[in-house]
Design a protein around this motif. Structure first.
Motif, PDB file in Angstrom:
ATOM      1  N   ASP A 206     -15.606  29.649 -12.474  1.00  0.00           N
ATOM      2  CA  ASP A 206     -15.981  29.415 -13.867  1.00  0.00           C
ATOM      3  C   ASP A 206     -15.514  30.594 -14.707  1.00  0.00           C
ATOM      4  N   ASN A 229     -14.792  12.610 -16.926  1.00  0.00           N
ATOM      5  CA  ASN A 229     -14.902  12.521 -15.467  1.00  0.00           C
ATOM      6  C   ASN A 229     -16.311  12.932 -15.045  1.00  0.00           C
ATOM      7  N   TYR A 232     -18.020  16.492 -14.749  1.00  0.00           N
ATOM      8  CA  TYR A 232     -16.940  17.422 -15.112  1.00  0.00           C
ATOM      9  C   TYR A 232     -16.616  17.387 -16.607  1.00  0.00           C
ATOM     10  N   THR A 235     -11.827  16.264 -18.607  1.00  0.00           N
ATOM     11  CA  THR A 235     -11.134  16.915 -17.483  1.00  0.00           C
ATOM     12  C   THR A 235      -9.643  16.604 -17.492  1.00  0.00           C
ATOM     13  N   LEU A 247      -7.421  21.484 -11.441  1.00  0.00           N
ATOM     14  CA  LEU A 247      -8.388  20.710 -12.215  1.00  0.00           C
ATOM     15  C   LEU A 247      -9.040  21.618 -13.244  1.00  0.00           C
ATOM     16  N   ALA A 249     -12.120  21.531 -16.111  1.00  0.00           N
ATOM     17  CA  ALA A 249     -13.281  20.718 -16.506  1.00  0.00           C
ATOM     18  C   ALA A 249     -14.084  21.347 -17.653  1.00  0.00           C
ATOM     19  N   HIS A 250     -14.951  20.510 -18.234  1.00  0.00           N
ATOM     20  CA  HIS A 250     -15.899  20.877 -19.314  1.00  0.00           C
ATOM     21  C   HIS A 250     -15.219  21.170 -20.643  1.00  0.00           C
ATOM     22  N   GLY A 275     -19.850  17.484 -20.307  1.00  0.00           N
ATOM     23  CA  GLY A 275     -20.299  17.156 -18.953  1.00  0.00           C
ATOM     24  C   GLY A 275     -21.535  17.943 -18.565  1.00  0.00           C
ATOM     25  N   SER A 277     -22.927  20.953 -17.917  1.00  0.00           N
ATOM     26  CA  SER A 277     -22.567  22.353 -18.129  1.00  0.00           C
ATOM     27  C   SER A 277     -23.702  23.106 -18.783  1.00  0.00           C
ATOM     28  N   HIS A 283     -14.389  25.202 -15.887  1.00  0.00           N
ATOM     29  CA  HIS A 283     -14.512  25.104 -14.431  1.00  0.00           C
ATOM     30  C   HIS A 283     -13.119  24.775 -13.912  1.00  0.00           C
ATOM     31  N   GLU A 285     -10.382  24.408 -10.648  1.00  0.00           N
ATOM     32  CA  GLU A 285     -10.203  24.223  -9.200  1.00  0.00           C
ATOM     33  C   GLU A 285      -8.727  24.176  -8.850  1.00  0.00           C
TER      34      GLU A 285
END
Ligand code: ZN
Length: 301
Positions: A206, A229, A232, A235, A247, A249-250, A275, A277, A283, A285
């Motif tokens: 994060d 998503n 997430y 995303t 990936l 996210a948020h 999402g 959060s 976030h 990945e």
């Protein structure tokens, strides 16, 4: 002088003694004259021929002298040429040595570049052995050897450049840059879930910053997902090839669409808190062969 048909008489009259009489044949004076003439002509001819011969000899001698002079001149020229050739030869040897040194320098540079680029030596072999036998080969043979070495080197460098380019192309597809500036608030691995307070495996990292912070593609690739998503939130998923996927996210806002090609460092979204959060953060990945891995093991600082 008294004369008749066949004889000529010569009277010698001394003052003291009696007269003497000598008779000679009447043809004698003519014959004598003829002989005398013949001798004169012969002598004249002989002298003429002699003089001519002598002149020829002198001429020949002069010609020979001139020839000798020419030969001597030629000889001197040849000696000078030899001296010049020797100097040229020395020059050539110096040049050969310089080329050799330059080649070795290029070799060293190439090895260093290979190390920097993380390429296994494309030059097959690696050991530098380019010594040229000066004393056994003529300058032209040396030049031939050098030109062979140079064309070998050219091929080697072409392979090297191709490898470097391939390496650069590959590196473009490795997600090795931070996708956003900010503070890393959570790392990859086991952690206590901020919602359930239970130990849970965190599949990425994060990065927290203010809302709207630029989110950048960590590598070149193709967007394979762009939308909501679940937990997430908004995303983006990018496929980079070479088994890598990333990936993001948020996000507050998405700037690319599914199917779009993106470059490394291209802004693809704005940071948000969509999402599931607890605050504004990204976030992030990285998946290698469809398994999440620690992004910090791939990212270069
Ligand atoms: Zn996270």
């Amino acid at each position: 002088m008294n004369r008749n048909k066949s004889k000529i008489s010569i009277l010698i009259v001394p003052h003291t003694q009696k007269v003497k009489r000598i008779s000679i044949p009447s043809w004698f004076p003519k014959a004598a004259l003829a002989v005398f003439s013949a001798i004169t002509v012969s002598l004249t001819l002989y002298i003429k021929i002699s003089l001519n011969y002598q002149a020829n000899l002198i001429k020949e001698a002069n010609e020979k002298l001139a020839l000798i002079n020419d030969l001597e001149e030629e000889n001197r020229n040849k000696e000078q040429k030899l001296i010049n050739l020797e100097a040229e030869n020395r020059q050539l040897m110096k040049k050969t040595e310089e080329v050799e040194n330059k080649l070795n320098e290029i070799d060293v540079l190439q090895r260093r570049l290979e190390k920097l680029a993380g390429i296994d030596s494309p030059s097959r072999g690696g050991a530098i052995d380019r010594s040229i036998e000066f004393d056994v080969s003529t300058p032209s043979e040396e030049m031939e050897i050098i030109s062979e070495i140079l064309s070998d080197k050219k091929l080697e460098l072409e392979v090297f450049i191709e490898d470097v380019e391939a390496q650069f192309e590959y590196l473009k597809t490795v997600p090795d840059i931070m996708p956003a500036s900010g503070r890393i608030t959570s790392k990859f691995g086991n952690r206590r879930d901020p919602f359930t307070r239970r130990i849970q495996f965190h599949l990425g990292i994060d990065i927290a910053n203010s809302s709207g912070t630029n989110i950048k593609a960590a590598a070149k690739g193709t967007v394979i997902f762009a939308g909501r998503n679940g937990g997430y939130g908004r995303t983006i998923i990018i496929d980079h090839g070479n088994g890598y996927k990333t990936l993001y996210a948020h996000n507050r806002e998405l700037l690319v669409k599914k199917g779009e090609k993106v470059e490394k460092g291209q802004v693809i979204a704005k940071m948000g808190s969509s999402g599931r959060s607890t605050g504004v953060h990204l976030h992030f990945e990285i998946h290698k062969n469809n398994k999440p891995i620690d992004p910090l093991s791939v990212i270069n600082n």
